[in-house]
Design a protein around this motif. Structure first.
Motif, short mmCIF file in Angstrom:
data_model
loop_
_atom_site.label_atom_id
_atom_site.label_comp_id
_atom_site.label_asym_id
_atom_site.label_seq_id
_atom_site.Cartn_x
_atom_site.Cartn_y
_atom_site.Cartn_z
N VAL A 172 0.22 7.47 -9.57
CA VAL A 172 1.67 6.33 -9.61
C VAL A 172 2.07 5.82 -8.65
O VAL A 172 2.39 4.64 -8.60
N ALA A 173 2.03 6.58 -7.61
CA ALA A 173 2.67 6.14 -6.45
C ALA A 173 1.53 5.23 -5.70
O ALA A 173 1.76 4.13 -5.19
N TYR A 174 0.54 5.78 -5.54
CA TYR A 174 -0.71 5.05 -4.83
C TYR A 174 -1.13 3.72 -5.37
O TYR A 174 -1.13 2.83 -4.86
N THR A 175 -1.11 3.77 -6.82
CA THR A 175 -1.38 2.53 -7.49
C THR A 175 -0.42 1.74 -7.44
O THR A 175 -0.51 0.31 -7.17
N ALA A 176 0.95 2.11 -7.53
CA ALA A 176 2.14 1.23 -7.35
C ALA A 176 2.03 0.48 -5.92
O ALA A 176 2.07 -0.75 -5.67
N SER A 177 1.56 1.29 -5.09
CA SER A 177 1.70 0.85 -3.57
C SER A 177 0.29 -0.37 -3.27
O SER A 177 0.77 -1.35 -2.89
N LYS A 178 -0.63 -0.13 -3.93
CA LYS A 178 -1.64 -0.83 -3.77
C LYS A 178 -1.90 -2.15 -4.50
O LYS A 178 -2.34 -3.30 -3.88
N ALA A 179 -1.31 -1.95 -5.56
CA ALA A 179 -1.10 -3.16 -6.60
C ALA A 179 0.03 -4.31 -5.95
O ALA A 179 -0.44 -5.34 -5.97
N ALA A 180 0.97 -3.46 -5.25
CA ALA A 180 1.69 -4.47 -4.66
C ALA A 180 1.13 -5.31 -3.24
O ALA A 180 1.31 -6.33 -3.16
N VAL A 181 -0.04 -4.51 -2.73
CA VAL A 181 -0.64 -5.12 -1.53
C VAL A 181 -1.35 -6.38 -1.99
O VAL A 181 -1.58 -7.28 -1.38
N VAL A 182 -2.05 -6.09 -3.20
CA VAL A 182 -2.87 -7.33 -3.81
C VAL A 182 -1.94 -8.35 -3.97
O VAL A 182 -2.21 -9.43 -3.55
N GLY A 183 -0.84 -8.20 -4.57
CA GLY A 183 0.20 -9.31 -4.98
C GLY A 183 0.71 -9.91 -3.61
O GLY A 183 0.75 -11.24 -3.65
N MET A 184 1.06 -9.25 -2.73
CA MET A 184 1.70 -9.66 -1.34
C MET A 184 0.61 -10.33 -0.73
O MET A 184 1.04 -11.64 -0.27
N THR A 185 -0.77 -10.12 -0.62
CA THR A 185 -1.82 -10.85 -0.17
C THR A 185 -1.95 -12.25 -0.59
O THR A 185 -2.04 -13.27 -0.02
N ARG A 186 -1.91 -12.32 -1.91
CA ARG A 186 -1.97 -13.62 -2.77
C ARG A 186 -0.52 -14.57 -2.31
O ARG A 186 -0.87 -15.84 -2.02
N THR A 187 0.70 -13.96 -2.31
CA THR A 187 1.66 -14.63 -1.82
C THR A 187 1.54 -15.17 -0.46
O THR A 187 1.85 -16.37 -0.04
#
Length: 245
Positions: free
Chosen positions: A153-168
């Motif tokens: 849960v923690a790792y997935t949350a952190s890496k999903a955020a990285v994908v989103g931040m990269t797009r921004t």
């Protein structure tokens, strides 16, 4: 893919071992001046000694990616020495497993602090230097940024955020000539994997093996290079076919 980084300046976080050490070595071999950042000083200085002994331009620096002060000090140093930054590779990351009922806030926040806040701070603090060089950001996400499994849960949350931040970052950076992409490795044969133990991703990988760290590095170098000049805002799985399921 061989790309010439002669005269270019590259920062790699989590650069002392595993994927980060492979990224540091490859960029240096391709001619870059590489600043390798980590908290693992013994490994980081040993890597610097090895690479500089081969005539490569590598500087190891003790650096906490969650520390705003450390980023400010790094940016001041880079500004003085180089004036701009050609590539920022936000590679530092940690993994911790616990299912949701057993997870606690402190451990959850620690993973997000390193894996997500560390990436944000890198982009935030290095933005002006990257704009000065029309540079490139390559963030390390994970196949667990788009997939998951019990205990992550923690790792997935952190890496999903990285994908989103990269797009921004790609959208905001485009007018300045900054490109931002991320790689999503599957199983990579590093100490982190050994520490983690049994790997569902490894067992579900069609190519039936984990990647060597250098196999991730060549994709990172491509994304950071002029060969990828019209590539921005993408998440590139480097996972031996795992995400094809």
């Amino acid at each position: 893919m061989a790309t010439d980084f002669t005269g270019k300046t590259v920062v790699v976080t989590g650069g002392a071992r595993g994927q980060g050490a492979a990224h540091t070595a490859l960029f240096a071999e391709l001619g870059a001046t590489v600043h390798s950042l980590d908290l693992l000083d013994d490994l980081g200085t040993a890597l610097q000694k090895d690479l500089t002994g081969r005539g490569l331009d590598v500087t190891y620096r003790h650096h906490d990616v969650t520390s705003e002060a450390d980023w400010d000090a790094l940016v001041a140093h880079l500004g003085e020495r180089h004036g701009s930054l050609d590539a920022l590779v936000n590679n530092a990351g940690i993994v911790h497993t616990a299912e949701i009922p057993e997870e606690n806030l402190a451990r959850f926040q620690q993973v997000l602090s390193v894996n997500t806040t560390g990436v944000f701070l890198g982009m935030n603090k290095c933005w002006a230097l990257l704009a000065g060089a029309r540079g490139s950001i390559v963030n390390t996400a994970s196949v667990y940024g788009l997939h998951s499994n019990p205990g992550y849960v923690a790792y997935t949350a952190s890496k999903a955020a990285v994908v989103g931040m990269t797009r921004t970052a790609a959208i905001e950076g485009a007018p300045l000539g900054i490109r931002a992409n991320c790689v999503s490795p599957g199983t990579v044969q590093t100490q982190q994997l050994a520490d983690e133990g049994r790997s569902y991703v490894r067992e579900a990988t069609p190519m039936d093996r984990g990647a060597a760290p250098s196999e991730i590095s060549h994709v990172v170098a491509f994304l950071a290079s002029p060969a990828a000049s019209f590539v921005t805002g993408v998440e590139v799985p480097v996972d031996g076919g795992f995400s094809a399921h």
